[in-house]
Design an enzyme around this catalytic site. Structure first.
Site, PDB file in Angstrom:
ATOM      1  N   LYS A 127      -9.327   3.437  41.499  1.00 45.44           N
ATOM      2  CA  LYS A 127      -8.564   3.910  42.664  1.00 45.44           C
ATOM      3  C   LYS A 127      -8.522   2.883  43.785  1.00 45.44           C
ATOM      4  O   LYS A 127      -7.572   2.865  44.566  1.00 45.44           O
ATOM      5  CB  LYS A 127      -9.137   5.228  43.191  1.00 45.44           C
ATOM      6  CG  LYS A 127      -8.839   6.407  42.279  1.00 45.44           C
ATOM      7  CD  LYS A 127      -8.931   7.729  43.022  1.00 45.44           C
ATOM      8  CE  LYS A 127      -8.529   8.879  42.117  1.00 45.44           C
ATOM      9  NZ  LYS A 127      -8.829  10.190  42.686  1.00 45.44           N
ATOM     10  N   LYS A 130      -1.837  13.238  38.194  1.00 43.34           N
ATOM     11  CA  LYS A 130      -0.972  13.630  39.313  1.00 43.34           C
ATOM     12  C   LYS A 130      -0.481  12.411  40.069  1.00 43.34           C
ATOM     13  O   LYS A 130       0.506  12.478  40.772  1.00 43.34           O
ATOM     14  CB  LYS A 130      -1.757  14.438  40.365  1.00 43.34           C
ATOM     15  CG  LYS A 130      -2.618  15.514  39.848  1.00 43.34           C
ATOM     16  CD  LYS A 130      -3.354  16.198  41.001  1.00 43.34           C
ATOM     17  CE  LYS A 130      -4.730  16.585  40.519  1.00 43.34           C
ATOM     18  NZ  LYS A 130      -5.246  17.829  40.958  1.00 43.34           N
ATOM     19  N   LYS A 180      -3.977   8.028  31.081  1.00 38.36           N
ATOM     20  CA  LYS A 180      -4.145   9.490  31.086  1.00 38.36           C
ATOM     21  C   LYS A 180      -3.039  10.163  31.911  1.00 38.36           C
ATOM     22  O   LYS A 180      -2.506   9.557  32.851  1.00 38.36           O
ATOM     23  CB  LYS A 180      -5.538   9.877  31.568  1.00 38.36           C
ATOM     24  CG  LYS A 180      -5.737   9.745  33.031  1.00 38.36           C
ATOM     25  CD  LYS A 180      -7.056  10.339  33.510  1.00 38.36           C
ATOM     26  CE  LYS A 180      -7.084  10.145  35.020  1.00 38.36           C
ATOM     27  NZ  LYS A 180      -8.207  10.482  35.746  1.00 38.36           N
TER      28      LYS A 180
HETATM   29  P1  TYM Z   1      -9.090  16.341  39.199  1.00 41.55           P
HETATM   30  O1  TYM Z   1      -8.555  17.129  40.339  1.00 41.55           O
HETATM   31  O2  TYM Z   1      -8.576  14.964  39.018  1.00 41.55           O
HETATM   32  O3  TYM Z   1      -8.873  17.105  37.835  1.00 41.55           O
HETATM   33  C1  TYM Z   1      -9.284  18.453  37.633  1.00 41.55           C
HETATM   34  C2  TYM Z   1      -9.794  18.619  36.218  1.00 41.55           C
HETATM   35  O4  TYM Z   1      -8.782  18.245  35.263  1.00 41.55           O
HETATM   36  C3  TYM Z   1      -9.307  17.306  34.330  1.00 41.55           C
HETATM   37  N1  TYM Z   1      -8.244  16.376  33.935  1.00 41.55           N
HETATM   38  C4  TYM Z   1      -7.917  16.074  32.677  1.00 41.55           C
HETATM   39  N2  TYM Z   1      -8.412  16.490  31.496  1.00 41.55           N
HETATM   40  C5  TYM Z   1      -7.838  16.011  30.356  1.00 41.55           C
HETATM   41  N3  TYM Z   1      -6.787  15.134  30.356  1.00 41.55           N
HETATM   42  C6  TYM Z   1      -6.263  14.688  31.529  1.00 41.55           C
HETATM   43  N4  TYM Z   1      -5.223  13.839  31.537  1.00 41.55           N
HETATM   44  C7  TYM Z   1      -6.819  15.159  32.758  1.00 41.55           C
HETATM   45  N5  TYM Z   1      -6.543  14.922  34.067  1.00 41.55           N
HETATM   46  C8  TYM Z   1      -7.414  15.676  34.776  1.00 41.55           C
HETATM   47  C9  TYM Z   1     -10.410  16.582  35.096  1.00 41.55           C
HETATM   48  O5  TYM Z   1     -11.341  15.993  34.217  1.00 41.55           O
HETATM   49  C10 TYM Z   1     -11.011  17.706  35.906  1.00 41.55           C
HETATM   50  O6  TYM Z   1     -11.950  18.428  35.148  1.00 41.55           O
HETATM   51  N6  TYM Z   1     -13.500  14.815  40.971  1.00 41.55           N
HETATM   52  C11 TYM Z   1     -12.806  15.943  40.363  1.00 41.55           C
HETATM   53  C12 TYM Z   1     -12.902  17.228  41.166  1.00 41.55           C
HETATM   54  C13 TYM Z   1     -14.295  17.649  41.465  1.00 41.55           C
HETATM   55  C14 TYM Z   1     -15.231  18.212  40.549  1.00 41.55           C
HETATM   56  C15 TYM Z   1     -16.398  18.464  41.314  1.00 41.55           C
HETATM   57  C16 TYM Z   1     -15.175  18.523  39.198  1.00 41.55           C
HETATM   58  C17 TYM Z   1     -14.887  17.573  42.687  1.00 41.55           C
HETATM   59  N7  TYM Z   1     -16.172  18.058  42.593  1.00 41.55           N
HETATM   60  C18 TYM Z   1     -17.548  19.033  40.732  1.00 41.55           C
HETATM   61  C19 TYM Z   1     -16.334  19.083  38.619  1.00 41.55           C
HETATM   62  C20 TYM Z   1     -17.482  19.324  39.377  1.00 41.55           C
HETATM   63  C21 TYM Z   1     -11.341  15.598  40.229  1.00 41.55           C
HETATM   64  O7  TYM Z   1     -10.798  14.827  40.996  1.00 41.55           O
HETATM   65  O8  TYM Z   1     -10.680  16.306  39.268  1.00 41.55           O
END
Ligand code: TYM
Length: 337
Positions: A114, A202, A199
């Site tokens: 990032k 968003k 991947k």
């Molecule tokens: P975020 O908002 O990017 O994504 C949310 C969840 O979706 C999963 N994900 C995917 N899984 C499979 N293929 C993909 N292309 C894909 N894109 C996204 C992510 O793995 C995630 O589970 N840092 C985290 C948010 C967060 C969090 C936490 C998660 C903050 N605190 C504590 C778990 C526990 C994030 O930005 O996810």
């Protein structure tokens, strides 16, 4: 069992989020009804680690809450809230900053991705982001954290922080539980429709790269039909997809959506070209996502109801966070023990 997970409220909920994480959240919620607790949250504090528009953040939080409910998260069964209403997340992050090591954070691939070439210009929040994520789960003594594969490294860091904190300050007690990631093998990493090596995300500038859960039937069909592929027909078994990332991604999406294995999808479509497979995949997606997007449109219109859901969830979360936060203050010698 205590299940905790989060999602950033910026941008649309896409198929990667749904298959990698949210669908598992719903399963865990429904399986755990009697013997456990699920906490799911909108990671709005994480969202300020990147440039954002303040006037749009809270609206995004409400929309993502509506999307989660539309997917099946039931605020009567799970605690659904946003981080910003539970100050214990930010508080515990600061306490854990004393335990997390610079070297550990320097190894985090998300920060490298990032910040790109502009490391010096990246926010401090982007660098310490994984410590807030550790606080998110350790605060509730999470045992299981359902996420996609891209979050695995952050969860390993949370485990390291928990272990070092317990070691250094626990005086023989486990202040924090070690959380286990739950990553669905069939959908750990859903890839972009335009590039099978990146991947689905968003932040991809091209909306054609992802299926949003809010896309209508025509848009889903168009995106699937335009998805990048190769000219070969589908093979009869999974080994034949080894060097064909785009084909593997589409077949994996089909398998994840229908609950079949990749091999059984190939048993049906092996020998067929994409001219036949893509419309079939499009139909599976439209059929499964149409009820979710209809419900989402209904829910997102009622902002007061969504405010109330988050307020109620946050009040519950604040209660549940208190004992661990107090234990952390005590362990660090910040209050009389
Ligand atoms: P975020 O908002 O990017 O994504 C949310 C969840 O979706 C999963 N994900 C995917 N899984 C499979 N293929 C993909 N292309 C894909 N894109 C996204 C992510 O793995 C995630 O589970 N840092 C985290 C948010 C967060 C969090 C936490 C998660 C903050 N605190 C504590 C778990 C526990 C994030 O930005 O996810």
């Amino acid at each position: 069992m205590r299940v905790v997970s989060g999602i950033q409220p910026t941008g649309n909920l896409h198929l990667g989020n749904y298959l990698g994480a949210i669908r598992n959240w719903v399963r865990m919620q429904d399986e755990l009804e009697a013997g456990g607790q699920c906490l799911f949250f909108l990671a709005d504090l994480h969202a300020i680690s990147m440039p954002h528009v303040p006037g749009e953040l809270y609206a995004g939080t409400l929309e993502m809450a509506a999307a989660l409910v539309a997917c099946g998260i039931d605020p009567d069964k799970s605690i659904l809230f946003n981080q910003a209403q539970v100050p214990a997340h930010a508080e515990l992050q600061w306490l854990l900053n004393g335990t997390a090591r610079m070297g550990w954070l320097n190894r985090m691939t998300q920060f490298k991705d990032k910040s790109g070439k502009n490391r010096e210009g990246a926010s401090v929040a982007l660098f310490t982001y994984p410590v807030l994520q550790a606080a998110d789960v350790l605060l509730y003594q999470a045992t299981h954290v359902p996420v996609g594969e891209d979050q695995k490294q952050h969860l390993e860091l949370a485990r390291d922080i928990a272990q070092k904190f317990n070691n250094d300050f626990g005086a023989g007690e486990e202040v924090f539980t070690q959380p286990d990631p739950l990553i669905p093998p069939e959908a750990a990493r859903i890839m972009s429709l335009r590039d099978g090596t990146a991947k689905m995300s968003k932040s991809d500038p091209s909306d054609m790269s992802r299926i949003n859960l809010t896309d209508d039937a025509d848009t889903i069909m168009k995106k699937v039909k335009k998805a990048k592929t190769d000219p070969e027909p589908l093979p009869g078994e999974v080994a034949g997809l080894a060097d064909r990332p785009e084909a593997l991604n589409l077949v994996s999406i089909y398998a994840a959506m229908t609950g079949d294995s990749v091999d059984s999808v190939l048993a049906t479509y092996g020998g067929e070209g994409f001219g036949r497979f893509k419309p079939a995949l499009g139909e599976v997606l439209v059929e499964s996502l149409a009820p979710i997007s209809a419900r989402f449109r209904e829910l997102k219109a009622d902002r007061e109801a969504l405010d109330a859901i988050l307020a109620r969830g946050a009040a519950e979360a604040r209660e549940r966070a208190r004992p661990t936060l107090t234990a952390a203050y005590r362990a660090l010698g910040l209050v009389r023990s």
